[in-house]
Design an enzyme around this catalytic site. Structure first.
Site, PDB file in Angstrom:
ATOM      1  N   GLU A 131      -2.980   7.547  -4.400  1.00 53.42           N
ATOM      2  CA  GLU A 131      -3.045   6.309  -3.636  1.00 53.42           C
ATOM      3  C   GLU A 131      -2.950   5.119  -4.587  1.00 53.42           C
ATOM      4  OE1 GLU A 131      -6.868   5.146  -1.697  1.00 53.42           O
ATOM      5  OE2 GLU A 131      -5.694   5.229   0.153  1.00 53.42           O
ATOM      6  N   TYR A 191       0.868  -1.178   0.000  1.00 53.19           N
ATOM      7  CA  TYR A 191       0.000   0.000   0.000  1.00 53.19           C
ATOM      8  C   TYR A 191       0.898   1.220   0.000  1.00 53.19           C
ATOM      9  CZ  TYR A 191      -3.179   3.642   1.542  1.00 53.19           C
ATOM     10  OH  TYR A 191      -3.918   4.804   1.612  1.00 53.19           O
TER      11      TYR A 191
END
Lengths: 288, 385, 385, 288
Positions: free
Chosen positions: C185, C100
């Site tokens: 992101e 992530y």
């Protein structure tokens, strides 16, 4: 009392696994410096000269906080290493490498100033609080305690002069190598101010060079504020004219930067100027 | 690394500054051709030396024929000893006002500094300080519009000039930062009917940052020997005297030269082998100096990061491989000096402890050599202390 | 402004991040064609709503035929009420590990912040805080290599992963800064046999910085009415209740909605005319609300930079030009309130001084209107204080 | 004693020649603010509302030094104007404009912190030391001296609340508009710390909103360190969920940012929470 560093200063060596790094780590330890850690990305876990090596400065600081750092990384990586040292909380860093680019040095100095970190160098032999702590690569044996503070733009010339002092029974309090580049973290005035307030220092030797206007600025400060005798030597009387930065250099320096200008300014400020390095001990003995 | 005017102008143009229309040429015929295209022109020698104008390296030409003649004349010149093979032929500008603009690095404030004046042109060094704005740029902030407005106010620039500088100066600053410049100087920055035009361009790139600018040309101002030394990582400058000098560190090398003069000698060169030179580099330095046939060699090493034993080994290697037939005076001190002395002693060479003695010895050796004597060669070591 | 996944990936690619090979398609046939070229694929709806996977908006397809069927199925969906017309058909990645990685703005430290974890994937929000590295970036320094090395150490990244992140993260940071992003992101950042690949991309650009990014697409998530309001400089959100609300300032508008609820009503919308709305903008806001046929209108103005007389004039203009046939409750206070009240009084409208009273009145009016009464329209003013 | 500003504060107005700038300059002067200069590039030499206009902040500071600035320039030019104010030596700047980009605000905050400058806003009505100095555009008449310190994220809602206080005979010491943007120079804690040490402030009203975690952070500070009673109102109980910054927003905020979370954190810290703005005066009277 000492200036900048003393026997309690905990020192971190960046680039400790290289040739220079490991050799001078041993030399510093031999001098009595408290080297508490080393950094070399990808080599964390190794031990060099009895000193634990970490991957990052942050990791080293977590294991054992350090106060000062010395940097032996190659010039292209020096900016990043210096940034890391500043970000991780070191309060003084000595930048040993030659050939750090000017823009990198300017960025290092700007960040250091913002964080209140003292930058020694770049392109310096470091600094030494004689008999207490050496952060640099100067030969150990000449740096014995005594009343003389030394500030130098050049390295070897400084050893030469300090060696002469030692041979004449004159020890040093603190010896600071400003570094030979056009932009350095410390300048003469910064260190003169420290020496002014240092009870261990009775007189100061200023070792200058032609080019730039650091000696003239120092002379101005000495004339206005210095409370201790200063002896100076300036190298380059017979040197060929260096490269000038276009008209801009001339505009900034105006009539400064020449050998004669520097010597004149220093004499006018009451500084005793030596014509040969070998004359310095006698000049010092006259004022101490 | 200094850039030629035409290269500097090309870079200025890339950063959106206006430059004169022009052509780089190498022959009088090409100069005439360019002039035929450009009209009234100025013919400028592309040489790194200063004062080109005063030395005849710049000429105006109203016609192609005149351009051909001037080009021929200029191409035959050597300016401050420098030969050159290119001319820049440019349109002659209609100049209403000459400004001065420079960006350089200020050692005192440790940051980029802008110098700007409405009184640009040939005599900029004589313009009083209060007519030149000096503005250090906070490197964390970069050059911001408010700074340009304030610089303009302090220069006394008109609203119209300020409007142009608000576009031009940030471009110049970007060039300075992007290319690791030590100096970007435009003098004159000419106010013409089509706005501000860079009539000249002096750009110096930081040698220590060249590694990250592979796209920039490489320009050498040095003699062949200096070039060769540079490739070895040695700082070498020819000085023309009798005594070849090797030392380590710019400061002590300068001090050594000063001392050679002080004791009545003349140095053949400045040669700083730098910090931490090993056997290889020191040997190369010595071989380089021997090629120049000096009257004597003076080696002055005070070791810190440089180790005296390495220097001694280098001497021995050169002596064994190539022989050394000039007298040599050596001083060794500092890191591993005992080992170094021992090695040289074994090689039959006495070593001085003091710089003054070594220098005096070298001056004496050179004088003897000049007088035809062979006493004091490396083979027959002088008496040290 | 949120960007669609395929746009975000294009930007990532421009900043040297690896993305899956893929094609944007609009029909099942095109999806089959893409799959024929790419092999085993994933078909992803290009919609700004979250949880696409869980809502059936993403499907794997082993063959072109399967890709065609899944594309047809997905194109028929509405995800969280949002229609869409594009699919991204991408190679199915061989994923060894899911990381992530995000860059966003942290209000607390007032600077960009990097979030990074080795435990990426669908359940990132459930990963314990100590498994996610949180690194605020000193904006004056930018993202430096040492930061990436330290982030990697804290993540527990292997040497090989760190090597890749040392290239990838600075690119991501440049994208973030160059494009004025609020959020970049990548979840998951997939470790595949050919290195780290951005398997998804969520990029949000700061609306307030769009003016300096004309090259970016313009994407609207809003309803037609919200869009129209946005063009007028009004912050408008449809809420579906009975009472249309105009107020000035986000805080007081929210407080007004809260109070409408508190007194038993339901707001039709959030409409903040912002600071310093003049007659024109206020009139437009009022007209916009009237188009939505509310049961009552509540105007709550406490003027600072907004002037009450401007609001009053706007009301009069709309009433005269278009007529107002719903009951209106008005509260005016602050800058030029006396003038504003006088104007509305002349127009036959009573004005409340207190927000509570105006809201209670509006709730009452809406209830009456809902019950078929016409009492309390702008024509027959309610009794204020 | 007052916090941040007082009757001696010399104020400079950037963007003074615009509609907003000139109107609110007059209003500030009417309130009693010492407006000593205005700035508008290219309009130096003009006079607006009796105030001399300069081309640059440096020029204004040369003519008469100012302590604080208020900025009415359009959002795209706000960063440059703020940088200029900071570089020229102002110690506090109120950034009035809405729609300053987030990255610009981050850069302004970073530079301001480096130079020790207080940034109020952006997207704020400003701040007022009641009866002494107003730097902002809030309506003059509600801001009368008294014991209540007010800190608000929203503008108009703050007037509403201060107006209620005034109607109930409660004046204010200092009222600070933090600004409605995601990144602001001051946050609740900064101002709470100032109020804690301000003898003129007896209680504090905190006006919050849903979104972000400023209220939760404030609650943490209040629980740990606040020495004066605090009353809070938080707007947005019934608001639709705002835009979330992807998972990143959720990761940063964790369980914070919601109305219930904020109210819970504040109550737990001992803060009296009002359900309607109109309840605040009674809650204050109970603690003063």
């Amino acid at each position: 009392m000492a200036i900048y560093i003393d026997e309690n200063t905990r020192v971190l060596v960046q680039g400790i696994t290289g040739n220079q790094g490991s050799f001078h780590t041993a030399q510093m330890i031999a001098y009595g410096t408290r080297v508490v850690g080393g950094v070399s990305p990808g080599k964390g876990g190794q031990v060099v000269e009895g000193v634990p090596v970490y991957d990052t400065v942050f990791a080293a600081m977590e294991a054992e906080p350090a106060d000062a750092g010395i940097l032996f990384t190659p010039a292209p990586y020096a900016r990043d290493a210096a940034f890391e040292a500043i970000a991780a909380g070191l309060k003084l860093i000595a930048l040993i490498p030659e050939h750090i680019s000017l823009h990198d040095t300017m960025e290092i100095c700007a960040y250091a100033r913002r964080k209140g970190v003292v930058v020694v160098g770049p392109n310096t032999f470091g600094l030494v609080s004689s008999g207490r702590c050496k952060i640099g690569f100067m030969p150990n044996r000449y740096f014995v305690p005594g009343p003389v503070g030394v500030i130098s733009r050049s390295g070897t010339l400084c050893y030469e002069i300090v060696g002469n002092l030692t041979n004449h029974g004159l020890g040093t309090s603190t010896v600071v190598g400003l570094g030979g580049d056009r932009v350095t973290g410390l300048n003469f005035i910064d260190v003169l101010q420290e020496f002014a307030g240092d009870p261990d220092t009775g007189a100061v030797v200023l070792v200058g060079e032609i080019g730039g206007s650091a000696e003239e600025e120092a002379a101005r400060y000495i004339a206005a504020s210095m409370n201790k005798p200063v002896v100076a030597y300036v190298a380059g009387k017979s040197a060929p004219p260096g490269k000038r930065m276009g008209h801009a250099g001339a505009i900034i320096e105006r009539d400064r930067g020449t050998f004669a200008g520097k010597i004149g300014a220093l004499r006018e400020a009451g500084v005793k100027v030596a014509e040969l390095p070998s004359q310095i001990p006698a000049l010092l003995k006259a004022v101490l | 690394m200094k850039l030629y005017e035409y290269m500097g102008k090309k870079l200025l143009h890339r950063y959106d500054l206006q430059i004169p229309r022009g052509k780089v040429v190498e022959t009088p015929a090409q100069a005439a051709e360019a002039a035929a295209e450009l009209g009234e022109v100025v013919v400028k020698s592309q040489v790194l030396a200063g004062k080109r104008g005063k030395s005849g390296g710049i000429a105006f030409a109203a016609t192609p024929g005149e351009a051909r003649r001037e080009a021929a004349r200029i191409l035959a010149l050597k300016l401050q000893g420098q030969a050159f093979d290119k001319l820049l032929v440019e349109e002659k500008l209609t100049i209403e006002q000459e400004l001065y603009l420079a960006l350089t690095v200020d050692g005192l404030s440790r940051c980029p500094v802008i110098l700007a004046s409405l009184d640009g042109g040939m005599d900029i060094e004589d313009v009083p300080a209060e007519r030149i704005v000096f503005w250090p740029v906070d490197i964390n902030l970069g050059l911001q519009p408010f700074m340009v407005r304030e610089i303009c106010r302090r220069m006394g620039a008109s609203f119209e000039l300020a409007r142009q500088l608000l576009v031009l100066l940030p471009g110049l600053y970007r060039l300075f930062r992007d290319l690791d410049a030590e100096l970007v100087e435009i003098n004159p920055l000419a106010l013409t009917p089509r706005g501000l035009v860079a009539a000249d361009a002096k750009i110096t790139i930081d040698d220590d940052a060249l590694y990250r600018h592979p796209q920039l040309p490489r320009i050498h101002e040095k003699t062949d020997l200096e070039l060769k030394a540079g490739e070895m990582g040695l700082a070498y400058v020819e000085l023309g005297g009798e005594i070849a000098v090797i030392a380590n560190g710019a400061g002590i090398t300068m001090a050594t030269l000063d001392m050679v003069h002080h004791y009545g000698g003349t140095p053949a060169n400045f040669l700083d082998i730098g910090g931490g030179a090993g056997v290889e580099r020191t040997a190369q330095a010595l071989e380089l100096l021997l090629e120049t046939k000096p009257k004597a060699v003076l080696i002055n090493i005070f070791g810190g990061i440089t180790r005296c034993d390495d220097v001694a080994k280098a001497f021995v290697r050169v002596k064994e491989n190539k022989g050394i037939d000039v007298p040599v005076a050596v001083r060794l001190g500092g890191t591993n000096e005992t080992e170094g002395r021992a090695i040289l002693k074994k090689a039959g060479l006495e070593v001085f402890l003091s710089m003054d003695e070594a220098v005096r010895q070298a001056v004496g050796l050179a004088r003897e050599r000049a007088n035809g004597s062979t006493v004091g060669s490396a083979e027959t070591a002088p008496q040290g202390e």
